[in-house]
Design an enzyme around this catalytic site. Structure first.
Site, mmCIF file in Angstrom:
data_model
loop_
_atom_site.group_PDB
_atom_site.id
_atom_site.type_symbol
_atom_site.label_atom_id
_atom_site.label_comp_id
_atom_site.label_asym_id
_atom_site.label_seq_id
_atom_site.Cartn_x
_atom_site.Cartn_y
_atom_site.Cartn_z
ATOM 1 N N THR A 239 -5.555 4.173 -14.422
ATOM 2 C CA THR A 239 -5.637 3.140 -15.453
ATOM 3 C C THR A 239 -7.018 2.509 -15.522
ATOM 4 O O THR A 239 -7.484 2.150 -16.605
ATOM 5 C CB THR A 239 -4.578 2.055 -15.190
ATOM 6 O OG1 THR A 239 -3.282 2.655 -15.203
ATOM 7 C CG2 THR A 239 -4.617 0.968 -16.245
ATOM 8 N N SER B 189 -2.696 9.297 -12.323
ATOM 9 C CA SER B 189 -2.292 9.634 -10.961
ATOM 10 C C SER B 189 -0.910 10.278 -10.835
ATOM 11 O O SER B 189 -0.667 10.987 -9.852
ATOM 12 C CB SER B 189 -2.410 8.423 -10.034
ATOM 13 O OG SER B 189 -1.465 7.434 -10.313
ATOM 14 N N THR C 289 -2.705 3.817 -9.900
ATOM 15 C CA THR C 289 -1.835 3.072 -8.980
ATOM 16 C C THR C 289 -0.516 3.771 -8.679
ATOM 17 O O THR C 289 0.111 3.487 -7.657
ATOM 18 C CB THR C 289 -1.537 1.670 -9.541
ATOM 19 O OG1 THR C 289 -0.909 1.800 -10.823
ATOM 20 C CG2 THR C 289 -2.808 0.860 -9.683
ATOM 21 N N ASP C 290 -0.075 4.695 -9.532
ATOM 22 C CA ASP C 290 1.255 5.282 -9.343
ATOM 23 C C ASP C 290 1.383 6.054 -8.033
ATOM 24 O O ASP C 290 2.438 6.022 -7.390
ATOM 25 C CB ASP C 290 1.605 6.199 -10.513
ATOM 26 C CG ASP C 290 2.036 5.435 -11.751
ATOM 27 O OD1 ASP C 290 1.949 4.194 -11.743
ATOM 28 O OD2 ASP C 290 2.459 6.082 -12.725
#
Length: 333
Positions: free
Chosen positions: A12, A53, A86-87
């Site tokens: 992101t 990600s 972040t995932d």
């Protein structure tokens, strides 16, 4: 304060609007340009890749691992920052931590809001990560996010869209960042680092199977038949399932599959309390309990054990050591 290398991987923090949603598009120079630099820090860039990600593969993660080791071969580097989606950040950070043997810090960061938004969190998070990389030593791999510092081990994404996205639900806050200072509140718990693995032509398949009410062994057996060399069973409660799943685990282990036992509960350790399909029986069947590590990081520990050796007995030993489950005390415990 130091020479910091930023390794850009997308996420992101590098995302722009694509007409129907956001996706990673910007290169590392564009990401770095969004943030002010802490005084005294010089930044160099490794523009590794730019992907969302959830699309990361084991090959991506092993490439990142090797790149970090190559960068740290230069004694003039004072630390590394990895910008990451972040995932799956918790998985990549833990993989690097399992293999990190250098006192210099590797600090992961990212954002919950895309680049260029008026209320974007990427620039502040990147600034904090640079500050953390330049001012910490001997702590392994860290995550700097929303004014907080987290140890890689045990830290998971706990918020889908809120800015304060990461925490270790089983431990107290690790550190904080504010007014240009990094304050570390406790010592991380880390086992001895694993050697750098080879880059396999085809990485071993490691699947995650979640138990639930009315759950049966179908998906676990399907993973074995699909060629899984490792499985993380995510149990209920303190790590429980059913007698039928216990039987399936026993068969899988007998076939050489490395099975780890986690739990779908947010905090607390897997604990051998219950029988009739509970953790008592699952561990007796050969599943390795993962302590407070949850599914994503437990899977990384299994993957690292499989990459370390083809010997089944050694794989189980390495997994237990990586989890701190072999009876030894973790460094910093």
């Amino acid at each position: 304060m130091g020479r910091i290398v930023v390794i850009s991987t997308g996420g992101t923090i590098a995302s722009r609007w694509q007409g129907s949603g956001f996706a990673a598009e910007a290169d590392g120079n564009e990401v770095i340009a969004t943030a002010p630099l802490p005084e005294g820090i010089t930044v160099e860039l490794v523009d590794l890749f730019s992907v969302n990600s959830p699309r990361l593969t084991t090959a991506h993660q092993l490439t990142l691992l090797r790149t970090v080791h190559e960068v740290l071969a230069d004694p003039g580097v004072d630390g590394i920052v990895v910008t990451h989606g972040t995932d799956t950040l918790e998985e990549s950070a833990f993989l690097l931590d399992l293999h990190h043997h250098d006192p210099r810090s590797v600090v992961f960061t990212g954002s919950q809001r895309p680049m260029g938004t008026a209320d974007g969190d990427g620039p502040g998070n990147l600034y904090d990560a640079l500050l953390t990389a330049a001012n910490t030593r001997g702590l392994g791999v860290l995550i700097a996010f929303a004014g907080r510092v987290h140890a890689a081990r045990g830290t998971v994404k706990t918020q889908a869209v809120e800015l304060d996205a990461f925490a270790d639900p089983s431990k107290e806050l690790f550190g904080k960042i504010g007014f240009g200072k990094v304050t570390i509140l406790r010592t991380p718990q880390r086992p001895a680092p694993l050697p750098l693995p080879a880059m396999p032509e085809i990485p071993p398949r490691v699947d995650v199977v979640v138990h639930h009410a009315d759950g049966d062994p179908v998906l676990l057996n399907a993973a074995v038949e699909a060629g899984a060399r490792g499985i993380v069973l995510v149990g209920t409660g303190a790590g429980n399932a059913t007698p039928e799943i216990v039987d399936a685990v026993r068969v899988a282990v007998a076939r050489g599959v490395l099975v780890a036992l986690s739990t779908r509960v947010m905090a607390g350790p897997v604990t051998e309390i219950y029988t009739h399909g509970g953790a008592v029986d699952l561990v007796a069947a050969g599943a390795v309990p993962t302590g407070t590590l949850r599914a994503g990081q437990a899977r990384i520990a299994v993957l690292s054990a499989l990459l370390a050796t083809d010997n089944k007995v050694e794989q189980a030993r390495i997994l237990r050591e990586a989890l701190g489950a072999d009876g030894s005390v973790l460094v910093g415990a």
